[in-house]
Design an enzyme around this catalytic site. Structure first.
Site, PDB file in Angstrom:
ATOM      1  N   HIS A 118      -2.513   7.795   6.499  1.00 50.51           N
ATOM      2  CA  HIS A 118      -2.682   8.594   5.281  1.00 50.51           C
ATOM      3  C   HIS A 118      -3.960   9.437   5.340  1.00 50.51           C
ATOM      4  O   HIS A 118      -4.657   9.611   4.343  1.00 50.51           O
ATOM      5  CB  HIS A 118      -2.693   7.710   4.027  1.00 50.51           C
ATOM      6  CG  HIS A 118      -1.381   7.031   3.776  1.00 50.51           C
ATOM      7  ND1 HIS A 118      -0.409   7.555   2.964  1.00 50.51           N
ATOM      8  CD2 HIS A 118      -0.877   5.865   4.250  1.00 50.51           C
ATOM      9  CE1 HIS A 118       0.646   6.739   2.934  1.00 50.51           C
ATOM     10  NE2 HIS A 118       0.393   5.703   3.718  1.00 50.51           N
ATOM     11  N   ASN A 122       3.834   4.655  -2.562  1.00 48.47           N
ATOM     12  CA  ASN A 122       4.437   5.695  -1.732  1.00 48.47           C
ATOM     13  C   ASN A 122       5.545   6.390  -2.514  1.00 48.47           C
ATOM     14  O   ASN A 122       5.946   5.921  -3.575  1.00 48.47           O
ATOM     15  CB  ASN A 122       5.056   5.069  -0.473  1.00 48.47           C
ATOM     16  CG  ASN A 122       4.033   4.839   0.641  1.00 48.47           C
ATOM     17  OD1 ASN A 122       2.932   5.381   0.613  1.00 48.47           O
ATOM     18  ND2 ASN A 122       4.397   4.029   1.603  1.00 48.47           N
ATOM     19  N   HIS A 168      -7.802   0.506  -3.050  1.00 50.10           N
ATOM     20  CA  HIS A 168      -7.863  -0.882  -2.618  1.00 50.10           C
ATOM     21  C   HIS A 168      -6.980  -1.709  -3.540  1.00 50.10           C
ATOM     22  O   HIS A 168      -7.217  -1.762  -4.747  1.00 50.10           O
ATOM     23  CB  HIS A 168      -9.339  -1.317  -2.697  1.00 50.10           C
ATOM     24  CG  HIS A 168      -9.581  -2.727  -2.313  1.00 50.10           C
ATOM     25  ND1 HIS A 168      -8.697  -3.454  -1.571  1.00 50.10           N
ATOM     26  CD2 HIS A 168     -10.620  -3.556  -2.584  1.00 50.10           C
ATOM     27  CE1 HIS A 168      -9.189  -4.665  -1.393  1.00 50.10           C
ATOM     28  NE2 HIS A 168     -10.334  -4.749  -2.000  1.00 50.10           N
TER      29      HIS A 168
HETATM   30 FE1  HDE Z   1      -1.323   1.366   3.399  1.00 50.07          FE
HETATM   31  N1  HDE Z   1      -3.150   1.563   4.282  1.00 50.07           N
HETATM   32  N2  HDE Z   1      -1.000  -0.289   4.497  1.00 50.07           N
HETATM   33  N3  HDE Z   1       0.567   1.221   2.671  1.00 50.07           N
HETATM   34  N4  HDE Z   1      -1.597   3.016   2.365  1.00 50.07           N
HETATM   35  C1  HDE Z   1      -4.019   2.546   4.047  1.00 50.07           C
HETATM   36  O1  HDE Z   1      -6.306   2.308   3.675  1.00 50.07           O
HETATM   37  C2  HDE Z   1      -1.928  -0.972   5.186  1.00 50.07           C
HETATM   38  C3  HDE Z   1       1.462   0.220   2.922  1.00 50.07           C
HETATM   39  C4  HDE Z   1      -0.793   3.519   1.404  1.00 50.07           C
HETATM   40  O2  HDE Z   1      -4.866   7.944  -0.553  1.00 50.07           O
HETATM   41  C5  HDE Z   1      -5.337   2.321   4.686  1.00 50.07           C
HETATM   42  O3  HDE Z   1      -7.934   3.617   2.857  1.00 50.07           O
HETATM   43  C6  HDE Z   1      -1.378  -2.182   5.712  1.00 50.07           C
HETATM   44  C7  HDE Z   1       2.512   0.226   1.970  1.00 50.07           C
HETATM   45  C8  HDE Z   1      -1.365   4.709   0.849  1.00 50.07           C
HETATM   46  O4  HDE Z   1      -6.527   6.846   0.332  1.00 50.07           O
HETATM   47  C9  HDE Z   1      -5.189   0.932   5.324  1.00 50.07           C
HETATM   48  C10 HDE Z   1      -0.066  -2.193   5.329  1.00 50.07           C
HETATM   49  C11 HDE Z   1       2.239   1.267   1.132  1.00 50.07           C
HETATM   50  C12 HDE Z   1      -2.571   4.879   1.509  1.00 50.07           C
HETATM   51  C13 HDE Z   1      -3.763   0.605   5.000  1.00 50.07           C
HETATM   52  C14 HDE Z   1       0.156  -1.010   4.558  1.00 50.07           C
HETATM   53  C15 HDE Z   1       1.028   1.876   1.589  1.00 50.07           C
HETATM   54  C16 HDE Z   1      -2.686   3.811   2.438  1.00 50.07           C
HETATM   55  C17 HDE Z   1      -5.782   3.406   5.596  1.00 50.07           C
HETATM   56  C18 HDE Z   1       0.984  -3.221   5.663  1.00 50.07           C
HETATM   57  C19 HDE Z   1       3.057   1.743  -0.061  1.00 50.07           C
HETATM   58  C20 HDE Z   1      -3.553   6.004   1.310  1.00 50.07           C
HETATM   59  C21 HDE Z   1      -6.949   4.081   4.922  1.00 50.07           C
HETATM   60  C22 HDE Z   1       0.731  -4.482   5.097  1.00 50.07           C
HETATM   61  C23 HDE Z   1       3.144   0.791  -1.128  1.00 50.07           C
HETATM   62  C24 HDE Z   1      -4.472   5.744   0.167  1.00 50.07           C
HETATM   63  C25 HDE Z   1      -7.143   3.347   3.711  1.00 50.07           C
HETATM   64  C26 HDE Z   1      -5.367   6.934  -0.045  1.00 50.07           C
HETATM   65  C27 HDE Z   1      -3.792   3.630   3.278  1.00 50.07           C
HETATM   66  C28 HDE Z   1      -3.219  -0.560   5.377  1.00 50.07           C
HETATM   67  C29 HDE Z   1       1.419  -0.693   4.038  1.00 50.07           C
HETATM   68  C30 HDE Z   1       0.472   3.023   0.958  1.00 50.07           C
HETATM   69  C31 HDE Z   1      -5.514   0.846   6.786  1.00 50.07           C
HETATM   70  C32 HDE Z   1      -2.112  -3.202   6.549  1.00 50.07           C
HETATM   71  C33 HDE Z   1       3.685  -0.761   1.890  1.00 50.07           C
HETATM   72  C34 HDE Z   1      -0.777   5.593  -0.242  1.00 50.07           C
HETATM   73  O5  HDE Z   1      -6.030   0.011   4.727  1.00 50.07           O
END
Ligand code: HDE
Length: 726
Positions: A82, A155, A346
């Site tokens: 993202h 999402n 977060h």
């Molecule tokens: Fe994320 N995801 N994600 N994700 N995600 C990140 O956090 C992660 C998942 C989503 O505008 C990271 O700040 C793991 C689902 C958005 O700043 C990180 C898993 C959904 C955004 C991370 C998921 C999301 C992130 C990268 C599996 C929809 C952007 C940078 C367990 C519900 C937020 C950050 C923004 C961002 C980890 C799965 C949505 C690495 C480990 C499911 C919208 O922390």
């Protein structure tokens, strides 16, 4: 329940001035003198300090050294996923108190506005990648509530690739550019991604969404958002219920077409960012209703899927989405880096009245987001960055760390203490303390997957069965595109076989486009909830809510309409149609041969906003060509203008032409493939979204018909017309 689709509820407030008073760090460079970071005024920033005009430059030049060394450190790591995003400020307002379900303070008072910061994003590309690629879009909302920050990090697709976060690095590695060649950027159309997906059955449902039109949204303003996981609502009596969060855009859910999205990725890589920014600047404030699906705890096992499985939806036909409030985005960020880039979402930012469930994907996210923020923003003090700060006081015994902004007074930095009177004290629930829902847990420690998670296909089939015919065709085309970009025959075969399990015809049709034999298809007939969990459980075979065909199609608000006009255009036609479009909320831009004034046939002039060099049909929702013989004759001879109309036709957009401009259509490929009778003397013709009128007195019905055609978004019945080459 509150009326749906409420617009502009409540009195307008000046969000900016309110926020400014809360945020003294927001500074505008007015009436200020250039200074160093330490406040010393600077007399020149054009020449370094030298020994004589030809140098050498002196090390003593503290302004030069400070300027360069700060510049050298301007970049921070981009988000690992993202990375590409755009954001806006706004507010959230609940329609009626939700106390029966949750004690969350921001969901109680319909007169209160909770400030929010929302960041939309793509998932796979790097920070400079194109907006319109096929991808899931992030929809991350930070609510600055009176009980602390609540981050709903969702999402635009309601399910995810994997069920357990331990697979997250794998799916992202597979999706990102391949590690040896760093190709392709921001694209799932490559071997490693489909290799992984084809080996991971649980990803099937999400893969179907990714192949659908949902993955190429027309605008961030026209896509749904989903919390994905099942969360909890907890009321003041401690009663807990399951809840799924939705965002429903008031403009409806609309997509681009594949060809258009790909062209935009080159011609305007900032298409979605620009769209969001411009819409807000023009006063078309994006609005989304917060929807909740509330499920009693007793119904935890009532469905033919597991509520804790993030690869499943709760069909809206089984549990209706109640629209409980509205999010309005009304202010662009002042500084991209300070706000959008440094915003740190977060999932653990949660407020009393909302709680987690045991979804194993959610559990891993609770770890990952904090961890990634500390790394990316460089310090555990990232929560002190203005955009991340809550609006309520923060009191704790955390100390020091890089870039500590607080100057904590006194010698007591531990608990319990008596020297500071025991402060800070513990809060009780009645004082707003967060208390974890006392869920009973019992289990044997093991690396296991629940049997209730083992049905990857049923809901993928439900999704497919719920799509309209055009959506199905688009999905097949997208699958052919993606898989035809995969060199490995084995991967293509495996993936096509999976699609065949979702639906035999889908598998067969995709196979035909990617050089593999038709797969055997899924065993028929298929009972809902196979895997042993379906019998007697609540399920649906079709969910109309999943089809974008059933979305809002009654508004042209904020739609971009190009008006093609050269000198000699019909002043009367342009003026009448333009004012009808603008009155309905559309944004009109005049596209001409050059910028500056152009002269109408009645002595009027209009100013061209764009030229045929900078504006292309893919950047607009519709095109209108007014008559005026000189303008039409010249446009008909211009390849760019003819291409503009052809391409708009190819992409199924509304096209309007009045008076002499009806003849322009004869210069395009439209004539002959549709609209065979468009040049008749009939006063008003409307066919497949092409609206023409030769009747100078009929501009009002023409405009009405054109508005209706634009509100339809796209006219898919044109898609089978193969002759249009654009
Ligand atoms: Fe994320 N995801 N994600 N994700 N995600 C990140 O956090 C992660 C998942 C989503 O505008 C990271 O700040 C793991 C689902 C958005 O700043 C990180 C898993 C959904 C955004 C991370 C998921 C999301 C992130 C990268 C599996 C929809 C952007 C940078 C367990 C519900 C937020 C950050 C923004 C961002 C980890 C799965 C949505 C690495 C480990 C499911 C919208 O922390």
């Amino acid at each position: 329940m509150a009326e749906q689709g409420k617009k502009g509820a409540g009195p307008e407030i000046n969000a900016h001035s309110k926020i400014e008073s809360l945020e003294p760090h927001r500074e505008a460079p007015t009436d200020a003198t250039l200074s160093t970071e330490h406040g010393v005024r600077v007399d020149s920033t054009d020449d370094s300090l030298k020994a004589g005009p030809r140098g050498p430059t002196l090390l003593e030049d503290f302004h030069l050294r400070e300027k360069l060394s700060h510049f050298d450190r301007e970049r921070i790591p981009e988000r690992v996923v993202h990375a590409r995003g755009s954001a806006a400020h706004g507010y959230f307002q609940v329609y009626e108190p939700m106390a029966e379900y949750t004690k969350a303070a921001f969901l109680q008072d319909p007169t209160a506005r909770t400030p929010v910061f929302v960041r939309f994003s793509t998932a796979s590309g790097s920070r400079g990648s194109a907006d319109t690629v096929r991808d899931v879009r992030g929809f991350a909302v930070k609510f600055y509530t009176e009980e602390g920050n609540f981050d709903l990090v969702g999402n635009n697709i309601p399910v995810f690739f994997i069920q357990d976060g331990i697979k997250f690095p794998d799916v992202i590695h597979a999706l990102k550019p391949e590690p040896d060649r760093e190709i392709p950027q921001a694209s799932s159309a490559h071997d490693t991604f489909w290799d992984f997906i084809s080996l991971l059955p649980e990803s099937t449902h999400m893969a179907m969404w990714l192949l659908s039109d949902r993955a190429v949204p027309r605008s961030f303003r026209m896509m749904e958002g989903f919390g994905v996981h099942t969360f909890r609502f907890v009321n003041a009596q401690g009663k807990s219920r399951f809840v799924k969060f939705h965002w429903k855009p008031l403009l409806g859910v609309h997509s681009l077409v594949l060809d258009e999205a790909r062209k935009l990725a080159g011609k305007d890589p900032d298409f979605h960012r620009r769209d969001l920014w411009d819409a807000i600047e023009r006063g078309h404030h994006p609005e989304y209703e917060l929807g909740v699906q509330i499920i009693e705890e007793e119904d935890e096992f009532a469905f033919d899927f597991d509520l804790l499985d993030a690869t499943k939806i709760v069909p809206e036909e089984l549990v209706p989405v109640r629209r409980v409030g509205k999010l309005t985005l009304n202010r662009n960020p002042d500084n991209f880096f300070a706000e959008t880039e440094q915003s740190a979402f977060h999932l653990s930012n949660i407020v009393p009245g909302i709680d987690f469930t045991d979804d194993p994907l959610l559990a891993t996210r609770l770890f990952s987001y904090l961890d990634t923020q500390v790394y990316r923003l460089g310090s555990p003090n990232f929560a002190q960055i203005p955009i991340n700060r809550p609006l309520v006081p923060v009191r704790n015994q955390h100390q020091e760390g890089f870039m500590q902004q607080r100057i904590k007074v006194g010698r007591v930095n531990y608990l319990p203490n008596s020297l500071a009177g025991g402060c800070p004290m513990m809060a009780t629930p009645s004082m707003g303390a967060f208390t974890h829902h006392p869920e009973r847990v019992l289990g044997l420690k093991a690396r296991e997957r629940s049997d209730t998670f083992k049905d990857p296909i049923t809901q993928a089939t439900l999704f497919w069965n719920s799509l309209s015919l055009p959506e199905k065709k688009h999905l097949i085309r997208a699958a052919r595109f993606e898989l035809a970009s995969v060199a490995s025959q084995e991967v293509r075969e495996r993936m096509v076989a999976r699609l065949g399990e979702v639906d035999a015809e889908l598998g067969r049709l995709v196979a035909a486009g990617v050089g593999v034999a038709p797969p055997p298809g899924k065993p028929q007939p298929q009972a809902p909830g196979k895997g042993g969990q379906g019998a007697g459980k609540r399920s649906v075979a079709v969910s109309p809510a999943l089809s974008m065909e059933n979305t809002v199609k009654d508004t042209v608000e904020s739609r971009l309409v190009a008006v093609l006009a050269l000198d000699g255009f019909s002043g009367a036609e342009l003026a009448a149609v333009r004012s009808a479009l603008e009155a309905a909320g559309a944004h009109v831009q005049v596209v001409s041969a050059s910028l500056g004034p152009i002269a109408g046939d009645d002595g009027s002039t209009v100013s061209a906003d764009r030229t045929l060099l900078t504006a292309e049909s893919v950047m607009f929702d519709a095109v209108f060509v007014p008559g005026g013989r000189a303008s039409v004759v010249a446009l008909s001879a211009m390849g760019e203008a003819v291409h503009f109309v052809n391409e708009a036709f190819k992409h199924c957009k509304a096209i309007g032409a009045t008076g002499d401009a009806v003849d322009l259509l004869a210069s395009t490929d439209i004539q002959g493939v549709a609209l065979a009778d468009a040049r008749t003397a009939a006063p008003l013709l409307s066919d497949k979204g092409v609206v023409t009128s030769r009747d100078p007195a009929g501009l009002a019905p023409f405009s009405h018909e054109l508005l209706r055609a634009i509100a339809q978004h796209r006219h898919w019945d044109r898609e089978d017309i193969a002759q249009i080459p654009a």
